[in-house]
Design an enzyme around this catalytic site. Structure first.
Site, PDB file in Angstrom:
ATOM      1  N   HIS A  55     -11.508  10.037   7.059  1.00  9.93           N
ATOM      2  CA  HIS A  55     -10.891   8.452   6.591  1.00  9.93           C
ATOM      3  C   HIS A  55     -10.619   7.697   8.701  1.00  9.93           C
ATOM      4  CE1 HIS A  55     -10.365   4.955   5.994  1.00  9.93           C
ATOM      5  NE2 HIS A  55      -9.210   4.560   5.888  1.00  9.93           N
ATOM      6  N   HIS A  57      -9.230  10.186   3.643  1.00  7.91           N
ATOM      7  CA  HIS A  57      -8.587   8.927   2.661  1.00  7.91           C
ATOM      8  C   HIS A  57      -8.880   9.430   1.178  1.00  7.91           C
ATOM      9  CE1 HIS A  57      -8.364   5.312   0.811  1.00  7.91           C
ATOM     10  NE2 HIS A  57      -8.002   5.024   1.540  1.00  7.91           N
ATOM     11  N   ARG A  79      -1.359   9.223   8.927  1.00  5.57           N
ATOM     12  CA  ARG A  79      -1.445   7.721   9.702  1.00  5.57           C
ATOM     13  C   ARG A  79      -1.012   6.697   7.661  1.00  5.57           C
ATOM     14  NH1 ARG A  79      -4.766   3.171   9.245  1.00  5.57           N
ATOM     15  NH2 ARG A  79      -6.521   4.746   8.754  1.00  5.57           N
ATOM     16  N   ARG A 128      -0.515   9.313   1.835  1.00  5.11           N
ATOM     17  CA  ARG A 128      -2.634   9.611   2.021  1.00  5.11           C
ATOM     18  C   ARG A 128      -2.604  10.796   1.555  1.00  5.11           C
ATOM     19  NH1 ARG A 128      -5.942   5.220   5.452  1.00  5.11           N
ATOM     20  NH2 ARG A 128      -4.985   4.013   3.946  1.00  5.11           N
ATOM     21  N   GLU A 172       0.542  -1.150  -0.015  1.00  8.05           N
ATOM     22  CA  GLU A 172      -0.435   0.198  -0.273  1.00  8.05           C
ATOM     23  C   GLU A 172       0.385   1.232  -0.367  1.00  8.05           C
ATOM     24  OE1 GLU A 172      -2.880  -0.226   3.283  1.00  8.05           O
ATOM     25  OE2 GLU A 172      -3.848  -1.600   2.534  1.00  8.05           O
TER      26      GLU A 172
END
Ligand code: SIN
Length: 494
Positions: A335, A228, A370, A274, A113
């Site tokens: 998110h 997100h 995060r 992100r 990811e």
């Protein structure tokens, strides 16, 4: 008022709450209370996976470095070290309890990811990782008679007496009960519903954050809300998460003219962190005067897409989007809360007897942004630690009898739907992905004009949720005003 007594009160039944409850159950009686069904939490909806350094090419040190880098300099080293060191043991334990992560020839499969320098994301049933983890945790909880589960029990407020948290009020069937406990573990999850666009389920209304704040708990990092980059943007569809794992498997982002653009914003293109991807999408949407961009995975094999992302495939198809052949319209949504109730790495808050773990807590593990798929691991690692600390430090259950003084206003909030929507829209527009002193001041003014709502306690879940959304929103805005510079997910255009 009805009073009940229990050794340990756990508030919330997602990954952190249940994992904490298992520790507590070794030492006494436990209540797990949750405002909906046991499984209705953000855990249940987590798609992409759980990050853990178990793959041959990976090490705990590299997972540490990736987490620190994503956090943009604000992670607490001690918390990150705890996460990456204890993560593998928590995952192996979960597997021993029956969790089935996806495998190839009996070997676990790890995907990639964004911002991970190694393939380290375990997943289950393709894109239903949280659901699998929750299934296993609930099954285990059901087998433990010392854990009493209360669903549809709404957590109203903490009971703090003589500087110690000694229980909480819950609302069930219109009746308030004071649950007195030797230790209280808060695991109520996040607050995505503060924003009009969110991937979070309806239950994520900041109840734990707001109640802990009312009780005098210290908060940290509330300005850091993770957006997100890719949630579904289709008429009549919910803002359903389109997992980052699609980009890990090669999906690209295109603007409405079907041109790729991420390479113009960051060297890591679609696999940048992100916060970077979300802001790039916002810029591109503004530049092209559009409300969405596209995620494109059509170059992958059709059967592979269906098998790897069955939930996303089926959900999009409900809205007539065949992701194997068509571009997916997406836009960013709120998110995850990086901030929350400040705790040490053992789950202690500044209030004796009150512990917190999971998204409601802020250990400093995420810093300003995060790293993808670190949150399920966080729930497991810090849930277990908070449970153990609660066991070590629990007090005798206090008998505070006549001092149970929750003030309940039986009146209603006038126009609750309108107020809820006003808060959520102003947060999205003025305290969202891009903020400024001016926009934040405007948001604060609107929130303050609704302030009287927060002075009361209500006899319905919906009204109390609105109060908690309002108070959490105010904490986010006030913290964002204080932080003048841009860092991680907190981006100031001024
Ligand atoms: C995703 O699947 O993209 C979400 C995973 C996460 O939030 O960590």
């Amino acid at each position: 008022m009805i009073t009940e007594r229990v050794d340990f009160l756990v508030i919330g039944s997602g990954v952190a709450g249940l994992r904490a409850a298992f520790e507590a159950a070794e030492a006494g009686s436990v209540y797990v209370i949750t405002k909906d069904t046991l499984k209705e939490s953000s855990t249940e909806y987590a798609q992409g996976g759980v990050a853990v350094a178990l793959c041959d090419e990976d090490t705990i040190g590299i997972h540490f470095e990736d987490t620190i880098k994503a956090g943009d300099g604000l992670c607490k080293d001690e918390a990150v070290l705890t996460l990456v060191n204890e993560g593998p043991e928590r995952i192996m334990e979960l597997i021993s309890w029956g969790a089935e992560f996806d495998k190839s020839d009996s070997k676990l499969i790890f995907t990639l990811e964004a911002a991970h320098s190694r393939r380290r994301i375990l997943h289950a049933h393709g894109d239903s990782t949280g659901r699998e983890i929750e299934r296993v945790l609930i099954k285990k909880a059901m087998s433990m008679p010392q854990i009493k589960k209360y669903s549809f029990a709404y957590f109203l407020d903490l009971i703090v007496f003589d500087g110690r948290c000694c229980g909480a009020y819950m609302l069930r069937d219109g009746q308030i009960t004071a649950v007195l406990a030797g230790a209280v573990i808060l695991a109520t999850g996040g607050a995505g519903q503060v924003y009009s666009r969110t991937t979070n389920p309806l239950v994520a209304t900041g109840d734990g954050i707001a109640a802990a704040y009312r009780a005098g708990a210290a908060m940290s990092d509330m300005e850091f809300v993770q957006f997100h980059p890719t949630s579904l943007y289709a008429s009549g569809a919910p803002q359903f998460l389109i997992s980052e794992a699609l980009r890990g498997e090669g999906a690209v982002i295109r603007n409405i003219h079907k041109e790729r653009f991420m390479q113009l914003y960051h060297n890591d293109s679609e696999l940048a962190t992100r916060d970077v991807v979300a802001r790039a999408i916002v810029s591109e949407m503004a530049r092209t005067n559009s409300h969405y961009v596209y995620l494109d995975i059509t170059h992958l094999d059709k059967d592979y897409i269906k098998q790897r992302f069955p939930r996303i495939y089926k959900t999009c198809l409900q809205y007539d989007i065949d992701i194997t052949a068509e571009l997916i319209p997406v836009s960013p949504s709120a998110h995850y809360m990086m901030g929350g109730v400040r705790t040490d790495i053992d789950g202690r808050t500044n209030i004796r007897g009150l512990y917190a773990a999971g998204e409601v807590a802020c250990t400093g593990v995420h810093g300003a942004n995060r790293l993808a798929s670190n949150s399920l691991l966080e729930g497991l690692v810090f849930g277990a630690r908070a449970g153990r600390t609660a066991v070590e430090e629990r007090a005798d259950i206090k008998d505070i009898g006549s001092k149970l003084l929750l003030s309940v206003t039986q009146g209603r909030i006038e126009n609750p739907d309108e107020i809820r929507s006003t808060i959520r829209r102003v947060m999205w527009e003025k305290a969202g992905i891009i903020r400024s002193a001016e926009s934040l001041d405007e948001a604060l003014e609107v929130l303050k004009s609704l302030g009287s709502i927060a002075d009361r306690t209500y006899l319905t879940r919906y009204e109390n949720e609105i109060k908690n959304i309002l108070q959490t929103a105010e904490l986010i805005v006030k913290s964002a005003i204080e932080r003048k510079d841009s860092i991680g997910a907190h981006y100031r255009s001024d």
